[in-house]
Design a protein around this motif. Sequence first.
Motif, mmCIF file in Angstrom:
data_model
loop_
_atom_site.group_PDB
_atom_site.id
_atom_site.type_symbol
_atom_site.label_atom_id
_atom_site.label_comp_id
_atom_site.label_asym_id
_atom_site.label_seq_id
_atom_site.Cartn_x
_atom_site.Cartn_y
_atom_site.Cartn_z
ATOM 1 N N GLN A 30 0.885 -1.086 -0.007
ATOM 2 C CA GLN A 30 -0.111 0.121 -0.068
ATOM 3 C C GLN A 30 0.894 1.320 -0.005
ATOM 4 O O GLN A 30 0.548 2.380 -0.473
ATOM 5 C CB GLN A 30 -0.995 0.047 1.103
ATOM 6 C CG GLN A 30 -2.063 -0.983 1.115
ATOM 7 C CD GLN A 30 -2.951 -1.003 2.378
ATOM 8 O OE1 GLN A 30 -3.306 0.118 2.596
ATOM 9 N NE2 GLN A 30 -3.300 -2.288 2.969
ATOM 10 N N ARG A 31 1.946 1.241 0.505
ATOM 11 C CA ARG A 31 2.752 1.992 0.600
ATOM 12 C C ARG A 31 3.993 2.607 -0.460
ATOM 13 O O ARG A 31 4.434 3.622 -0.660
ATOM 14 C CB ARG A 31 3.796 2.277 1.759
ATOM 15 C CG ARG A 31 3.161 2.336 3.244
ATOM 16 C CD ARG A 31 3.968 2.385 4.463
ATOM 17 N NE ARG A 31 4.847 1.278 4.504
ATOM 18 C CZ ARG A 31 4.665 0.143 5.184
ATOM 19 N NH1 ARG A 31 3.464 0.191 5.914
ATOM 20 N NH2 ARG A 31 5.619 -0.611 5.344
ATOM 21 N N TRP A 64 -8.121 2.320 -9.087
ATOM 22 C CA TRP A 64 -7.398 2.007 -7.831
ATOM 23 C C TRP A 64 -5.950 1.647 -7.912
ATOM 24 O O TRP A 64 -5.309 2.082 -6.763
ATOM 25 C CB TRP A 64 -8.126 0.636 -7.258
ATOM 26 C CG TRP A 64 -9.613 0.672 -7.286
ATOM 27 C CD1 TRP A 64 -10.340 1.903 -7.087
ATOM 28 C CD2 TRP A 64 -10.620 -0.311 -7.212
ATOM 29 N NE1 TRP A 64 -11.744 1.557 -6.866
ATOM 30 C CE2 TRP A 64 -11.881 0.017 -7.060
ATOM 31 C CE3 TRP A 64 -10.473 -1.748 -7.417
ATOM 32 C CZ2 TRP A 64 -13.037 -0.510 -6.936
ATOM 33 C CZ3 TRP A 64 -11.680 -2.513 -7.327
ATOM 34 C CH2 TRP A 64 -12.850 -1.673 -7.225
ATOM 35 N N GLN A 89 1.236 1.351 -8.328
ATOM 36 C CA GLN A 89 1.165 1.997 -6.970
ATOM 37 C C GLN A 89 -0.402 2.361 -6.675
ATOM 38 O O GLN A 89 -1.254 2.389 -7.878
ATOM 39 C CB GLN A 89 1.902 3.151 -6.938
ATOM 40 C CG GLN A 89 1.656 4.509 -7.625
ATOM 41 C CD GLN A 89 2.647 5.409 -7.459
ATOM 42 O OE1 GLN A 89 3.847 5.254 -6.725
ATOM 43 N NE2 GLN A 89 2.377 6.666 -8.077
ATOM 44 N N THR A 91 -3.556 4.218 -5.639
ATOM 45 C CA THR A 91 -4.117 5.490 -5.804
ATOM 46 C C THR A 91 -4.966 5.870 -4.584
ATOM 47 O O THR A 91 -5.263 5.129 -3.543
ATOM 48 C CB THR A 91 -5.063 5.937 -6.990
ATOM 49 O OG1 THR A 91 -6.217 4.943 -7.009
ATOM 50 C CG2 THR A 91 -4.101 5.531 -8.498
ATOM 51 N N ASP A 92 -5.331 7.344 -4.374
ATOM 52 C CA ASP A 92 -6.117 7.619 -3.276
ATOM 53 C C ASP A 92 -7.398 6.952 -3.422
ATOM 54 O O ASP A 92 -8.054 6.111 -2.422
ATOM 55 C CB ASP A 92 -6.484 9.085 -3.156
ATOM 56 C CG ASP A 92 -5.080 9.810 -2.890
ATOM 57 O OD1 ASP A 92 -3.942 9.261 -2.235
ATOM 58 O OD2 ASP A 92 -4.826 11.057 -3.173
ATOM 59 N N ALA A 93 -7.979 6.639 -4.521
ATOM 60 C CA ALA A 93 -9.308 5.894 -4.599
ATOM 61 C C ALA A 93 -8.952 4.438 -4.322
ATOM 62 O O ALA A 93 -10.044 3.735 -3.630
ATOM 63 C CB ALA A 93 -9.757 6.154 -6.119
ATOM 64 N N ARG A 95 -6.921 3.438 -2.107
ATOM 65 C CA ARG A 95 -6.729 3.318 -0.616
ATOM 66 C C ARG A 95 -8.267 3.245 0.129
ATOM 67 O O ARG A 95 -8.477 2.592 1.067
ATOM 68 C CB ARG A 95 -5.793 4.362 -0.231
ATOM 69 C CG ARG A 95 -4.593 4.202 -0.241
ATOM 70 C CD ARG A 95 -3.663 5.630 0.339
ATOM 71 N NE ARG A 95 -2.252 5.393 0.143
ATOM 72 C CZ ARG A 95 -1.775 5.715 -1.308
ATOM 73 N NH1 ARG A 95 -2.580 6.060 -2.031
ATOM 74 N NH2 ARG A 95 -0.518 5.515 -1.433
ATOM 75 N N ARG A 96 -8.913 4.013 -0.374
ATOM 76 C CA ARG A 96 -10.532 3.961 -0.209
ATOM 77 C C ARG A 96 -11.154 2.864 -0.236
ATOM 78 O O ARG A 96 -11.803 2.430 0.646
ATOM 79 C CB ARG A 96 -11.093 5.366 -0.781
ATOM 80 C CG ARG A 96 -10.836 6.575 0.002
ATOM 81 C CD ARG A 96 -11.735 7.584 -0.558
ATOM 82 N NE ARG A 96 -11.752 7.818 -1.887
ATOM 83 C CZ ARG A 96 -11.099 8.756 -2.746
ATOM 84 N NH1 ARG A 96 -10.106 9.274 -2.054
ATOM 85 N NH2 ARG A 96 -11.105 8.730 -4.006
#
Length: 113
Positions: A30-31, A64, A89, A91-93, A95-96
């Motif tokens: 995730q990082r 995603w 990697q 994305t913010d979406a 992570r949600r």
Amino acid sequence: MGYAEMTVKPHLTLKRWQCLLALKASPTLQRRPFLAHELKTPGRNGVLRPSTGPTLSGLEKAGWVERAAWGVPGQGMPFRTGGPINAWQLTDAGRRAVAACPDTFPGEPVYGG
């Protein structure tokens, strides 16, 4: 405007759900950028198998993950390579989506509904 921004919500297919669960279980992925084979999902017989580029392209269409260049050609290798290594990697979406991913599969989506 990307593909995911044009659609209302992406469908949560079995394979996408398995990928989200695998990402949820791996805070490391995730990082940082990761290679497709680092993301392990269950195959038809339940054995964990490395993901493939087409699987991650599906996650990319959902918005995603995104492509990320990883290193430069031949970095750390005793030979030259043709280009940068393609990595992925979250994305913010993404992570949600990982945070909202249910622990049990809700079933195949009804398309066109």
